[in-house]
Design an enzyme around this catalytic site. Structure first.
Site, PDB file in Angstrom:
ATOM      1  N   LYS A   1      -4.685  -9.501  -7.431  1.00 18.15           N
ATOM      2  CA  LYS A   1      -5.885  -9.650  -6.611  1.00 18.15           C
ATOM      3  C   LYS A   1      -7.011  -8.715  -7.095  1.00 18.15           C
ATOM      4  CE  LYS A   1      -6.063  -7.875  -2.513  1.00 18.15           C
ATOM      5  NZ  LYS A   1      -5.854  -7.451  -1.143  1.00 18.15           N
TER       6      LYS A   1
ATOM      7  N   LYS B   1       0.828  -1.218   0.000  1.00 19.48           N
ATOM      8  CA  LYS B   1       0.000   0.000   0.000  1.00 19.48           C
ATOM      9  C   LYS B   1       0.857   1.260   0.000  1.00 19.48           C
ATOM     10  CE  LYS B   1      -4.458  -1.409   1.802  1.00 19.48           C
ATOM     11  NZ  LYS B   1      -5.489  -1.191   2.812  1.00 19.48           N
TER      12      LYS B   1
ATOM     13  N   LYS C   1     -10.669  -3.185  -4.656  1.00 20.16           N
ATOM     14  CA  LYS C   1     -11.501  -1.981  -4.755  1.00 20.16           C
ATOM     15  C   LYS C   1     -10.740  -0.853  -5.444  1.00 20.16           C
ATOM     16  CE  LYS C   1     -13.811  -2.609  -0.259  1.00 20.16           C
ATOM     17  NZ  LYS C   1     -13.620  -2.320   1.174  1.00 20.16           N
TER      18      LYS C   1
HETATM   19  P1  AMP Z   1     -11.271  -4.873   2.538  1.00 17.09           P
HETATM   20  O1  AMP Z   1     -11.994  -4.563   1.288  1.00 17.09           O
HETATM   21  O2  AMP Z   1      -9.798  -4.712   2.391  1.00 17.09           O
HETATM   22  O3  AMP Z   1     -11.830  -4.181   3.741  1.00 17.09           O
HETATM   23  O4  AMP Z   1     -11.492  -6.430   2.779  1.00 17.09           O
HETATM   24  C1  AMP Z   1     -12.616  -6.961   3.435  1.00 17.09           C
HETATM   25  C2  AMP Z   1     -12.570  -8.467   3.432  1.00 17.09           C
HETATM   26  O5  AMP Z   1     -12.619  -8.972   2.086  1.00 17.09           O
HETATM   27  C3  AMP Z   1     -11.285  -9.058   4.045  1.00 17.09           C
HETATM   28  O6  AMP Z   1     -11.617 -10.220   4.770  1.00 17.09           O
HETATM   29  C4  AMP Z   1     -10.446  -9.417   2.837  1.00 17.09           C
HETATM   30  O7  AMP Z   1      -9.558 -10.463   3.099  1.00 17.09           O
HETATM   31  C5  AMP Z   1     -11.523  -9.839   1.842  1.00 17.09           C
HETATM   32  N1  AMP Z   1     -11.061  -9.648   0.461  1.00 17.09           N
HETATM   33  C6  AMP Z   1     -10.714  -8.476  -0.124  1.00 17.09           C
HETATM   34  N2  AMP Z   1     -10.330  -8.668  -1.403  1.00 17.09           N
HETATM   35  C7  AMP Z   1     -10.443 -10.009  -1.635  1.00 17.09           C
HETATM   36  C8  AMP Z   1     -10.193 -10.852  -2.776  1.00 17.09           C
HETATM   37  N3  AMP Z   1      -9.778 -10.353  -3.934  1.00 17.09           N
HETATM   38  N4  AMP Z   1     -10.414 -12.176  -2.635  1.00 17.09           N
HETATM   39  C9  AMP Z   1     -10.856 -12.707  -1.454  1.00 17.09           C
HETATM   40  N5  AMP Z   1     -11.101 -11.962  -0.363  1.00 17.09           N
HETATM   41  C10 AMP Z   1     -10.899 -10.636  -0.439  1.00 17.09           C
END
Ligand code: AMP
Ligand code: TRP
Length: 344
Positions: A207, A120, A210
């Site tokens: 990956k 990041k 967002k």
């Molecule tokens: P975040 O959007 O970073 O707040 O992530 C929220 C949840 O979604 C966390 O448990 C992440 O590990 C999961 N997550 C985010 N991106 C992915 C992805 N590409 N594949 C699987 N899980 C994800």
């Protein structure tokens, strides 16, 4: 399937999601879908982690609307707020207090190993916020403030939960004496299902995220049927038929990703999904994936739209969640302060 032991009723689930940008299929399959299943087995707490969100700059009005949107997405996906606690992190001040105490337990060397910070911060390390660097310490506080034992997350959060385990053990060593029961139980990551790391539709080695500037790289929970269909039809693939074995599949990142998504959406193992499609081309497979994705996501986005018509109702749910969360958090923090030696 989630395999739990008989004593799991005394355990507690905690997980969080940031109110930033659109939620996507990775968030759903890697996290929220598992939360929905777990809430029926273990008492669960889910948080919209706005304190984490501000580790990078956020526009205040957008942060508020994203908080509502993420709450709506979580509820629309099946989190039952009569059964589980849902609240936004900043409304429970104990998170910040415990994070400070953990800042004094965690070692700089442990944080220096965190790969997500390196990704990041990138080349902009010197200009990153101190919050972005200390982010995993706050995450440990989120989990341990409720003495949580199970943490369902996507694969990318595994290292952060290992750090939370290290902090729990270190706190116990520093503040509980040998003949006392450990104060914190190291939490277990729950990385469940066939899609624990959903990849970009445009690059099977990256990956799904967002923050990817390419709209076509991810399927958002709010996408229309047409958008879902177009994105899957245009998703990068190779020109070979689908293989028979997982070993062969793993050598083909894009195919692996799409089959993993299919198997997770259909609650099958990867091998079962492969059995259905081996020898067939993407022109046969992709329309089936479109149907399944639309069938799963369309009801969620419809319900989200419904919920977002009345954000006051969402505020009420979050406020109620905050009250219930604080009932658990307050006594835990009081005990922590006592152990540390603060006069209460
Ligand atoms: P975040 O959007 O970073 O707040 O992530 C929220 C949840 O979604 C966390 O448990 C992440 O590990 C999961 N997550 C985010 N991106 C992915 C992805 N590409 N594949 C699987 N899980 C994800
Ligand atoms: N760091 C997690 C993410 O970016 C979100 C999060 C914050 C979290 N606190 C948590 C996840 C506690 C699980 C438990 O995805």
């Amino acid at each position: 399937m989630i395999n739990l032991q008989p004593d799991d009723l005394q355990k507690r689930v905690f997980s969080g999601i940031q109110p930033t940008g659109n939620l996507h299929l990775g968030n759903y399959l890697g996290a929220i879908k598992n939360w929905v299943n777990l809430q029926n087995e273990i008492s669960s707490i889910f948080s919209i982690v706005d304190l984490h969100a501000i580790t990078v700059p956020q526009e205040p009005l957008k942060l508020k609307s994203s908080t509502h949107e993420v709450a709506a997405a979580i509820i629309a996906s099946g989190i039952d707020t009569n059964k589980s606690i849902l609240f936004n992190q900043s409304s429970v001040k104990e998170h910040s207090e415990l994070a400070w105490i953990f800042n004094c337990v965690c070692r700089i060397g442990w944080l220096n190993r965190m790969t997500q910070f390196k990704e990041k911060a990138g080349k902009n390390r010197e200009n990153s916020s101190v919050g972005l660097y200390g982010y995993p310490v706050l995450m440990a506080a989120d989990i341990l403030l409720y003495k949580s034992t199970h943490v369902p997350v996507g694969d990318d959060q595994k290292q952060h939960i290992e750090l939370a385990r290290d902090i729990a053990v270190s706190f116990n060593n520093m503040f509980t004496s040998e003949n006392e029961v450990d104060f914190f139980t190291p939490p277990e990551p729950q990385i469940i299902g066939e899609a624990t790391r959903v990849m970009s539709l445009k690059d099977g080695t990256k990956k799904m995220s967002k923050s990817d500037p390419s709209f076509a790289s991810r399927i958002n929970l709010t996408d229309s049927k047409e958008e879902i269909s177009n994105k899957i039809r245009k998703a990068k693939t190779d020109s070979y038929p689908l293989p028979e074995t997982i070993e062969e599949l793993k050598e083909r990142p894009e195919a692996h990703n799409l089959i993993s998504i299919y198997s997770s959406l259909s609650d099958q193992t990867l091998q079962e999904a492969l059995n259905e499609f081996s020898g067939k081309g993407f022109s046969h497979f992709k329309p089936k994936l479109v149907d399944l994705a639309v069938e799963t996501l369309n009801p969620i986005s419809c319900e989200m739209r419904n919920l977002l018509k009345d954000t006051r109702e969402i505020d009420k749910i979050l406020k109620n969640g905050k009250i219930k969360a604080r009932e658990i958090a307050e006594p835990v923090l009081k005990d922590v302060k006592n152990l540390v030696g603060f006069v209460n």
